[in-house]
Design a protein around this motif. Structure first.
Motif, PDB file in Angstrom:
ATOM      1  N   GLU A 288       0.828  -1.220   0.000  1.00 45.54           N
ATOM      2  CA  GLU A 288       0.000   0.000   0.000  1.00 45.54           C
ATOM      3  C   GLU A 288       0.854   1.258   0.000  1.00 45.54           C
ATOM      4  O   GLU A 288       0.374   2.331  -0.355  1.00 45.54           O
ATOM      5  CB  GLU A 288      -0.901   0.064   1.245  1.00 45.54           C
ATOM      6  CG  GLU A 288      -2.032  -0.919   1.256  1.00 45.54           C
ATOM      7  CD  GLU A 288      -1.608  -2.273   1.829  1.00 45.54           C
ATOM      8  OE1 GLU A 288      -0.399  -2.598   1.783  1.00 45.54           O
ATOM      9  OE2 GLU A 288      -2.488  -3.011   2.298  1.00 45.54           O
ATOM     10  N   SER A 294       1.049   7.900  -0.991  1.00 49.02           N
ATOM     11  CA  SER A 294       0.495   7.219   0.188  1.00 49.02           C
ATOM     12  C   SER A 294       0.947   7.885   1.489  1.00 49.02           C
ATOM     13  O   SER A 294       0.287   7.750   2.517  1.00 49.02           O
ATOM     14  CB  SER A 294       0.928   5.752   0.203  1.00 49.02           C
ATOM     15  OG  SER A 294       2.338   5.682   0.371  1.00 49.02           O
ATOM     16  N   THR A 345       1.184  -2.672   7.476  1.00 41.84           N
ATOM     17  CA  THR A 345       0.770  -1.270   7.310  1.00 41.84           C
ATOM     18  C   THR A 345       0.825  -0.460   8.608  1.00 41.84           C
ATOM     19  O   THR A 345       1.294   0.676   8.584  1.00 41.84           O
ATOM     20  CB  THR A 345      -0.675  -1.193   6.747  1.00 41.84           C
ATOM     21  OG1 THR A 345      -0.888  -2.317   5.905  1.00 41.84           O
ATOM     22  CG2 THR A 345      -0.910   0.089   5.992  1.00 41.84           C
TER      23      THR A 345
END
Ligand SMILES: *[C@@H]1O[C@H](CO)[C@@H](O)[C@H](O)[C@H]1NC(C)=O
Ligand SMILES: *[C@@H]1O[C@H](CO)[C@@H](O)[C@H](O)[C@H]1NC(C)=O
Ligand SMILES: *[C@@H]1O[C@H](CO)[C@@H](O)[C@H](O)[C@H]1NC(C)=O
Ligand SMILES: *[C@@H]1O[C@H](CO)[C@@H](O)[C@H](O)[C@H]1NC(C)=O
Ligand SMILES: *[C@@H]1O[C@H](CO)[C@@H](O)[C@H](O)[C@H]1NC(C)=O
Length: 497
Positions: A288, A294, A345
């Motif tokens: 991600e 991001s 994450t």
């Protein structure tokens, strides 16, 4: 007796003031943010010498502050200066939080003008600027070879020089002794004979430095979550390693016994060891974060995980009366549950986007305040060996080692190296508050600080966590009684909250 007292105060003001440049009378004005205006705060600036070791060289800088005035001028006690720690956290933000009622501040303390003075280089006080690109490219703190060590040193130097280039000479003068001198300049500008101080975490180091330099210039000083600035490089690492690991062990037991803990029933230590062992082998991948927008970095290093776990262990639960959602032991268990399943994450570090960041003033203050003498890979590996033994799960990979590795090769002198802050003579006592189990400022540091601050008392909190006042429990009541009425508990006092 009264007369003698007055005379000695006057004499020491004259002696401790090398220059009067700082004694501009403060001009309180409307604060820059709408939130501060709405909360009833006012704001001011103060010019101080850039370099307190050479105050008359004409170079000055500007400090910013806000103030939450005492509720009723008739019962006002004085000025209470606050520092929330970090280093790098803005006191102006914290005072706004207190005034808005989003975090806990006792009604009795409304008898003070509460002042949030952003330390030099922090918040609105001439914030430090550095290269975000260099920050984002930083190498791992863990080195295995001289080649990796040389790369780390070169990076540290270049990062420091980028801060010098973008900020100027201030980067060499944001050490804590300078911050303490600024605080006394503020006292003079306020026209107060003595100030009151409440410091949390790194803020306790500011308080200790102030007590050392100006032992008769405070009426009351409350220090919550204590840093012992007499520890040299390796002892600091070891103290923090033991303190952090002990709280981790409490977390594991708590989670196993707590109905809604996300990891209940799992072998948390075995899973955590496995996670870190993998990260030690090579950075963990977060798809991600591949996207440049991001805001996170796609590779997770061991120090990213241990750093995040350490700060989340600070709060076992959200203190009563908070309207803020802070990470707690419960959220830590959820984050770890994800990571144990391969989703890293929650531990992906943020990417710096701007020229300013709290993290940089944190690193710069630390590099000016602490020894960082490693001159070879072997020196850092020597430290990690102690850390890994002291803390088999969390590995001692925490703030102090971060300072020692990220400041190695720092190109500026250390104006405020560790030393014993013995406060001599008739200094006012200091009120120390610390949890027995504090992952950031371990209890042993509060004990050794108490021994350096003559006449001080230490209130030990049985509840785990970093700093105590916000829980509005017994420790908070004792602190308020001291700040308001100067009532001191016994030199060693134990509370449950
Ligand atoms: C220094 O400041 C004090 C207090 O504001 C004032 O009384 C004194 O006159 C000043 N001295 C000089 C040399 O400006
Ligand atoms: C300082 O910054 C300027 C531009 O911001 C750059 O051109 C120069 O190379 C930098 N110098 C150093 C020593 O980093
Ligand atoms: C978890 O709790 C169970 C029983 O409630 C106990 O048998 C086990 O030893 C505990 N494990 C840990 C790691 O504390
Ligand atoms: C570490 O460096 C400081 C200066 O930053 C120096 O005073 C001290 O003696 C050094 N300590 C050791 C053990 O080399
Ligand atoms: C301070 O003392 C007064 C008078 O004894 C008392 O009413 C008040 O509650 C005390 N304040 C605090 C914060 O303990």
């Amino acid at each position: 007796m009264n007369l003698l007292f007055t005379l000695s105060i006057t004499a020491s003001i004259a002696l401790s003031l090398p220059t009067n440049k700082t004694s501009s009378n403060l001009k309180w004005h409307t604060c820059p943010t709408h939130a501060e205006q709405k909360a009833g705060l006012d704001c001011a600036e103060l010019n101080v010498p850039l370099d307190w070791s050479n105050p008359n060289n004409g170079k000055t800088m500007t400090l910013s502050m806000n103030r939450w005035p005492a509720k009723d001028p008739k019962t006002r006690i004085g000025a209470l200066i606050h520092n929330p720690g970090g280093p790098g956290l803005a006191a102006t933000d914290m005072v706004l939080d207190f005034a808005r009622g989003s975090t806990y501040w006792g009604e009795d303390l409304r008898r003070f003008d509460l002042i949030g003075l952003d330390p030099r280089g922090v918040g609105r006080s001439s914030p430090i600027k550095c290269s975000p690109d260099l920050w984002n490219a930083r190498p791992s703190q863990l080195v295995h070879s001289e080649e990796e060590f040389d790369k780390l040193i070169e990076h540290n130097r270049n990062f420091a020089l980028s801060c010098l280039n973008r900020t100027g000479e201030l980067v060499k003068h944001i050490d804590t002794l300078s911050v303490a001198r600024d605080m006394d300049a503020l006292r003079i500008a306020l026209g107060e004979e003595k100030i009151n101080f409440y410091g949390q975490s790194y803020g306790t180091q500011i308080g200790g430095a102030y007590a050392e330099l100006f032992p008769q210039k405070y009426r009351a000083m409350a220090l919550d979550g204590n840093v012992d600035h007499s520890l040299t490089e390796v002892p600091t690492v070891v103290s923090e390693a033991y303190g952090y690991e002990a709280v981790w062990n409490h977390f594991v037991t708590w989670c196993n016994e707590t109905e809604d803990c996300a990891l209940r029933g799992q072998d948390i230590n075995a899973e955590f060891d496995k996670l870190l062992d993998e990260a030690f082998k090579s950075p963990l991948h977060v798809p991600e974060c591949e996207d440049p927008d991001s805001g996170c970095r796609p590779s997770v290093r061991p120090e990213d995980i241990t750093g995040s776990v350490q700060s989340t262990l600070d709060s076992k639960f959200v203190p009563k009366g908070y309207d803020q959602d802070i990470p707690t032991w419960r959220s830590l268990a959820k984050d770890l549950a994800k990571a144990f399943k391969g989703d890293y994450t929650p531990f992906a570090p943020g990417v710096a986007q701007d020229e300013t960041s709290d993290l940089w003033s944190q690193q710069l203050v630390n590099c000016l305040d602490w020894e960082h003498n490693a001159s070879s890979a072997a020196d850092l590996i020597h430290q990690t060996q102690f850390m890994f033994h002291a803390a088999p799960h969390t590995r001692g990979l925490a703030q102090a080692y971060g300072v020692n590795s990220m400041c190695a090769g720092w190109p500026f002198p250390v104006p405020d190296p560790p030393h014993v802050d013995i406060v001599k003579g008739d200094a006012a006592p200091v009120f120390l508050l610390n949890s027995f189990f504090d992952p950031e400022t371990p209890f042993d540091q509060a004990v050794s600080l108490q021994r350096q601050l003559k006449g001080s008392v230490l209130v030990a909190n049985r509840e785990d966590g970093h700093t105590t006042y916000q829980y509005a429990g017994e420790g908070a009541r004792l602190m308020e009684a001291y700040l308001v009425n100067l009532t001191l508990p016994a030199a060693v006092t134990v509370v449950d909250s």
